[in-house]
Design a protein around this motif. Structure first.
Motif, PDB file in Angstrom:
ATOM      1  N   ILE A 119       0.840  -1.204   0.000  1.00 38.16           N
ATOM      2  CA  ILE A 119       0.000   0.000   0.000  1.00 38.16           C
ATOM      3  C   ILE A 119       0.876   1.256   0.000  1.00 38.16           C
ATOM      4  N   TRP A 120       1.955   1.189   0.779  1.00 33.23           N
ATOM      5  CA  TRP A 120       2.817   2.368   0.922  1.00 33.23           C
ATOM      6  C   TRP A 120       4.287   1.932   0.812  1.00 33.23           C
ATOM      7  N   PRO A 121       4.800   1.784  -0.425  1.00 40.24           N
ATOM      8  CA  PRO A 121       6.173   1.264  -0.630  1.00 40.24           C
ATOM      9  C   PRO A 121       7.256   2.107   0.039  1.00 40.24           C
ATOM     10  N   GLU A 122       6.955   3.376   0.296  1.00 41.19           N
ATOM     11  CA  GLU A 122       7.951   4.246   0.930  1.00 41.19           C
ATOM     12  C   GLU A 122       8.419   3.677   2.282  1.00 41.19           C
ATOM     13  N   LEU A 123       7.594   2.785   2.866  1.00 42.05           N
ATOM     14  CA  LEU A 123       7.974   2.195   4.160  1.00 42.05           C
ATOM     15  C   LEU A 123       9.293   1.426   4.076  1.00 42.05           C
ATOM     16  N   TYR A 124       9.624   0.943   2.873  1.00 42.79           N
ATOM     17  CA  TYR A 124      10.900   0.237   2.727  1.00 42.79           C
ATOM     18  C   TYR A 124      12.087   1.156   3.016  1.00 42.79           C
ATOM     19  N   ASN A 125      11.878   2.444   2.843  1.00 43.14           N
ATOM     20  CA  ASN A 125      12.974   3.392   3.079  1.00 43.14           C
ATOM     21  C   ASN A 125      12.976   3.934   4.503  1.00 43.14           C
ATOM     22  N   HIS A 126      11.959   3.573   5.277  1.00 41.91           N
ATOM     23  CA  HIS A 126      11.860   4.094   6.653  1.00 41.91           C
ATOM     24  C   HIS A 126      11.498   2.945   7.584  1.00 41.91           C
ATOM     25  N   ILE A 127      12.489   2.157   7.919  1.00 45.68           N
ATOM     26  CA  ILE A 127      12.225   0.923   8.651  1.00 45.68           C
ATOM     27  C   ILE A 127      11.622   1.193  10.034  1.00 45.68           C
ATOM     28  N   TRP A 128      12.043   2.293  10.652  1.00 45.42           N
ATOM     29  CA  TRP A 128      11.501   2.611  11.988  1.00 45.42           C
ATOM     30  C   TRP A 128      10.019   2.983  11.893  1.00 45.42           C
ATOM     31  N   LEU A 129       9.681   3.724  10.856  1.00 42.98           N
ATOM     32  CA  LEU A 129       8.279   4.091  10.664  1.00 42.98           C
ATOM     33  C   LEU A 129       7.453   2.833  10.418  1.00 42.98           C
ATOM     34  N   SER A 130       8.001   1.938   9.609  1.00 38.42           N
ATOM     35  CA  SER A 130       7.336   0.674   9.336  1.00 38.42           C
ATOM     36  C   SER A 130       7.099  -0.086  10.642  1.00 38.42           C
ATOM     37  N   PHE A 131       8.124  -0.158  11.473  1.00 41.29           N
ATOM     38  CA  PHE A 131       8.026  -0.864  12.751  1.00 41.29           C
ATOM     39  C   PHE A 131       6.943  -0.239  13.630  1.00 41.29           C
ATOM     40  N   ILE A 132       6.933   1.097  13.690  1.00 42.23           N
ATOM     41  CA  ILE A 132       5.968   1.799  14.566  1.00 42.23           C
ATOM     42  C   ILE A 132       4.536   1.566  14.069  1.00 42.23           C
ATOM     43  N   ILE A 133       4.330   1.611  12.761  1.00 41.30           N
ATOM     44  CA  ILE A 133       2.969   1.398  12.235  1.00 41.30           C
ATOM     45  C   ILE A 133       2.504  -0.032  12.528  1.00 41.30           C
ATOM     46  N   TYR A 134       3.392  -0.993  12.279  1.00 42.06           N
ATOM     47  CA  TYR A 134       3.026  -2.380  12.601  1.00 42.06           C
ATOM     48  C   TYR A 134       2.724  -2.526  14.094  1.00 42.06           C
ATOM     49  N   LEU A 135       3.553  -1.872  14.917  1.00 46.17           N
ATOM     50  CA  LEU A 135       3.367  -1.975  16.371  1.00 46.17           C
ATOM     51  C   LEU A 135       2.013  -1.400  16.779  1.00 46.17           C
ATOM     52  N   LEU A 136       1.651  -0.259  16.189  1.00 46.70           N
ATOM     53  CA  LEU A 136       0.366   0.371  16.522  1.00 46.70           C
ATOM     54  C   LEU A 136      -0.798  -0.524  16.092  1.00 46.70           C
ATOM     55  N   ILE A 137      -0.688  -1.105  14.906  1.00 46.17           N
ATOM     56  CA  ILE A 137      -1.773  -1.981  14.429  1.00 46.17           C
ATOM     57  C   ILE A 137      -1.892  -3.222  15.321  1.00 46.17           C
ATOM     58  N   ILE A 138      -0.731  -3.804  15.637  1.00 48.65           N
ATOM     59  CA  ILE A 138      -0.744  -5.006  16.481  1.00 48.65           C
ATOM     60  C   ILE A 138      -1.308  -4.664  17.863  1.00 48.65           C
ATOM     61  N   ASP A 139      -0.929  -3.490  18.392  1.00 48.83           N
ATOM     62  CA  ASP A 139      -1.414  -3.093  19.715  1.00 48.83           C
ATOM     63  C   ASP A 139      -2.922  -2.811  19.680  1.00 48.83           C
ATOM     64  N   PHE A 140      -3.374  -2.217  18.592  1.00 49.63           N
ATOM     65  CA  PHE A 140      -4.816  -1.956  18.426  1.00 49.63           C
ATOM     66  C   PHE A 140      -5.584  -3.283  18.413  1.00 49.63           C
ATOM     67  N   MET A 141      -5.044  -4.272  17.676  1.00 47.96           N
ATOM     68  CA  MET A 141      -5.683  -5.589  17.662  1.00 47.96           C
ATOM     69  C   MET A 141      -5.639  -6.226  19.043  1.00 47.96           C
ATOM     70  N   GLY A 142      -4.487  -6.049  19.715  1.00 42.47           N
ATOM     71  CA  GLY A 142      -4.346  -6.592  21.068  1.00 42.47           C
ATOM     72  C   GLY A 142      -5.401  -6.030  22.003  1.00 42.47           C
ATOM     73  N   TYR A 143      -5.679  -4.732  21.844  1.00 41.79           N
ATOM     74  CA  TYR A 143      -6.696  -4.088  22.683  1.00 41.79           C
ATOM     75  C   TYR A 143      -8.055  -4.763  22.486  1.00 41.79           C
ATOM     76  N   TRP A 144      -8.436  -4.973  21.230  1.00 43.60           N
ATOM     77  CA  TRP A 144      -9.763  -5.546  20.964  1.00 43.60           C
ATOM     78  C   TRP A 144      -9.831  -7.021  21.330  1.00 43.60           C
ATOM     79  N   ILE A 145      -8.745  -7.743  21.097  1.00 47.59           N
ATOM     80  CA  ILE A 145      -8.721  -9.143  21.545  1.00 47.59           C
ATOM     81  C   ILE A 145      -8.939  -9.184  23.059  1.00 47.59           C
ATOM     82  N   HIS A 146      -8.242  -8.293  23.756  1.00 47.34           N
ATOM     83  CA  HIS A 146      -8.330  -8.265  25.220  1.00 47.34           C
ATOM     84  C   HIS A 146      -9.750  -7.905  25.676  1.00 47.34           C
ATOM     85  N   ARG A 147     -10.380  -6.986  24.988  1.00 45.06           N
ATOM     86  CA  ARG A 147     -11.763  -6.636  25.358  1.00 45.06           C
ATOM     87  C   ARG A 147     -12.686  -7.841  25.200  1.00 45.06           C
ATOM     88  N   PHE A 148     -12.486  -8.566  24.106  1.00 45.37           N
ATOM     89  CA  PHE A 148     -13.349  -9.740  23.902  1.00 45.37           C
ATOM     90  C   PHE A 148     -13.013 -10.862  24.890  1.00 45.37           C
TER      91      PHE A 148
END
Lengths: 315, 316
Positions: A119-148
């Protein structure tokens, strides 16, 4: 750290794991085994750091004074099984045939998952940004899993094991029912199929996120300040979640589900920051209900509670 | 004075360029290490994608292609400087890659998903997707580009695919855990590095049968021609050695030690210098082939796998 780890990893692999795999006729998997040795060593370092940093802090500024730490012992076992790779390995072997078949079949029919980088190939040039976005998505999923895990009676039947620790410490993070672990891992595996996986290069940041989760469970009386409490899950924030009558109970009473970032609780109206702390555990433990004191007893009782919940009874 | 100032300024602003780099793929952390080919000094280390394993140059050497298995893409590098030039996305799980000698086909093995994909080499459009039994690993072509041969690491087989029909022509058992594969310069035999059988199985591909076993060492893994149309090197990853094979007599010439799980190799065009990734030690070692001595040890990233430099020996 790699300067220290690499010779040790190579030694253990070449003098132990690789010959064993050759003897077993599993040469096709030696590269996976080499990676596994690395992850086990990282887990060992993580455990050493947990003890070296959090144990003195728990002794210095405990939230609760305990006459004995005996009840903590079983959580140490859970942590070692997790962080040294035993439970993740079992989960991998259970889930792999399913994720493999799904992925292979979809791709043979021309469907290929769309990863974040597609979706956003520029992430290949910004590995830290890529890591942070993945972390936020995973944490968001973790929140909802935990609620359920709290909202669905059958899932709470399993997740209750995690909350049944009345001497919550930095070892408590991995105290989970194995079926609860399997369900969570299955959800994240499907996510990985669809959205890809975070870059594997940033091993130390990944380790730090796991240590934050251990810190959140610790018996350390520290707060991160008004802003800090809203940015990162603190021991106080998460202890509120584990408190009897505040956060542990199933249903509407629960609060503070976030794994790393409280922003999800703030956004979805489940955050509590300034309630007074309560003892940790589950309300029915006060009237004598046991969640078991041994590993297998805890697992068995979890299955029994699940059976009741699936029959429509209160777990 | 002003002129001198501008010259100095320009010299600082200009990008650093090197006469030639060696490109090393670090599969474990998804990075590329660039090493100065002539001073042996590491130059640069950068992220390329998830699980890059193998690389090869375009048939005209105008670009070097890196296959990122988990990122599902091909990354094109400048073969001399190692800089990224472009990325072709949506190439499903490319592990080992290769161009047919007639430059018509680009073949990508999907080791993880048990499949071989055949693309048109001119535009990388998918022509055929062929499911195979288990872990398609390395590949080789015959000289008229009518067949591609694939080692199946998990099911211990060798598959031959007819490139005209894009159908499997035959599959034979080929030994315990086959990995590397290469055609002999006379186009007569396939050499298969069989990791579990500690050596090479020689296959007469026209007869589809094994005719000989050459013992080389534990974990016999991958090949690289010496460039003299006569000898081929094989890395024995478990034994920590590299062996030299005479392709005319189909026999072992000699073996020398290389620690740390030697894997992929590259030979200088004068056939005197060997570069090899040492998979378990995060190193590339450079070996003087006239005396088999290690001359340089170069630190790289986690699990270094493929490597390449453009002034390499001929591929036969």
């Amino acid at each position: 750290m790699n300067d220290l780890l690499t010779p040790l990893q190579a030694f253990l692999f070449e003098h132990g794991v690789e010959p064993l795999f050759q003897w077993l006729g599993l040469q096709a998997y030696v590269e996976n085994a080499y990676d596994a040795v690395y992850l086990v060593l990282l887990g060992l370092i993580e455990v050493i750091l947990l003890i070296a940093i959090f144990r003195p802090l728990e002794a210095w500024r405990p939230v609760e004074e305990w006459a004995s730490r005996r009840a903590v012992g079983l959580d140490v076992l859970y942590t070692l099984l997790h962080r040294l790779g035993f439970i993740p390995l079992v989960l991998f072997f259970l889930l792999w045939p399913i994720t493999y078949s799904l992925d292979r079949t979809l791709r043979l029919h021309g469907f290929m998952p769309l990863s974040l980088e597609d979706i956003w190939p520029e992430l290949y040039n910004h590995i830290w940004l890529s890591f942070i976005i993945y972390l936020l998505i995973i944490d968001f999923m973790g929140y909802w899993i935990h609620r359920f895990q709290h909202r669905l009676e059958w899932w709470w039947a399993l997740h209750g094991l995690h909350h049944s620790q009345r001497q919550m410490s930095y070892w408590t993070d991995d105290r989970n029912h194995l079926l609860d672990d399997l369900l969570t891992a299955a959800i994240f595996s499907v996510f990985a199929l669809v959205m890809g996986v975070p870059p594997s290069q940033l091993v130390i940041p990944m380790m730090l996120t796991r240590m934050v989760q251990s810190l959140a469970h610790s018996n350390i009386n520290i707060r991160f300040g008004s802003l800090g409490e809203r940015l990162l899950v603190s021991p106080y924030f998460h202890r509120l979640h584990h408190g009897i009558g505040i956060g542990s109970e199933s249903g509407e009473l629960s609060c503070n589900f976030a794994i790393l970032f409280p922003i999800w609780d703030i956004l979805f109206g489940t955050a509590k920051f300034n309630e007074p702390l309560q003892a940790t555990g589950i309300r029915d433990q006060l009237s004598g209900r046991s969640y078991g004191e041994g590993f297998w007893v805890q697992q068995w009782l979890g299955l029994k509670r699940l059976g009741r919940a699936l029959q429509g009874l209160k777990a | 004075m002003r002129k001198l100032f501008f010259i100095l300024l320009l010299s600082f602003c200009a990008p650093l360029t090197y006469a030639e780099v060696t490109v090393v793929l670090n599969s474990g952390d998804g990075t590329i290490s660039l090493v100065d080919r002539h001073t042996y000094q590491p130059i640069k280390h950068f992220y390329v994608g998830k699980e890059p394993h193998h690389l090869m140059s375009l048939p005209d050497n105008s670009a070097l292609i890196v296959a990122d298995a988990v990122s599902n893409d091909l990354v094109f590098l400048n073969p001399t400087t190692g800089e990224i030039e472009k990325r072709i996305a949506r190439i499903s799980d490319p592990y080992q890659i290769g161009f047919s000698p007639d430059k018509k086909w680009f073949v990508a093995n999907s080791l993880r998903l048990d499949r071989v994909d055949i693309y048109r080499a001119t535009d990388f459009s998918l022509v055929a997707r062929i499911p195979l039994s288990s872990m398609p690993s390395h590949l080789a072509f015959n000289q008229d580009s009518s067949m591609v041969f694939i080692t199946l690491q998990g099911s211990h087989q060798l598959a031959a695919i007819d490139l005209k029909t894009q159908k499997v022509a035959w599959i034979i058992p080929v030994g315990n855990t086959p990995a590397g594969i290469i055609m002999t310069p006379d186009n007569q035999h396939l050499l298969i590095g069989v990791m579990g059988d500690n050596g090479i199985n020689v296959v007469d591909w026209r007869q589809a049968r094994i005719i000989k076993h050459i013992a080389t060492g534990v974990g016999a893994h991958n090949f690289m021609p010496l460039g003299d149309q006569h000898h081929i090197l094989i890395s024995n990853r478990g034994a920590d050695t590299i062996s030299l094979i005479d392709t005319q007599t189909l026999s072992l010439t000699h073996t020398f030690p290389v620690p740390g799980g030697p894997d992929d190799m590259e030979v200088s065009e004068d056939s005197k210098e060997l570069w090899v990734t040492c998979r378990w030690l995060r190193e590339v070692r450079v070996i003087n082939l006239t005396n088999d001595q290690v001359t340089h040890v170069i630190p790289v990233g986690r699990s270094p796998h493929g490597l390449f430099f453009i002034s390499h020996a001929g591929r036969q």
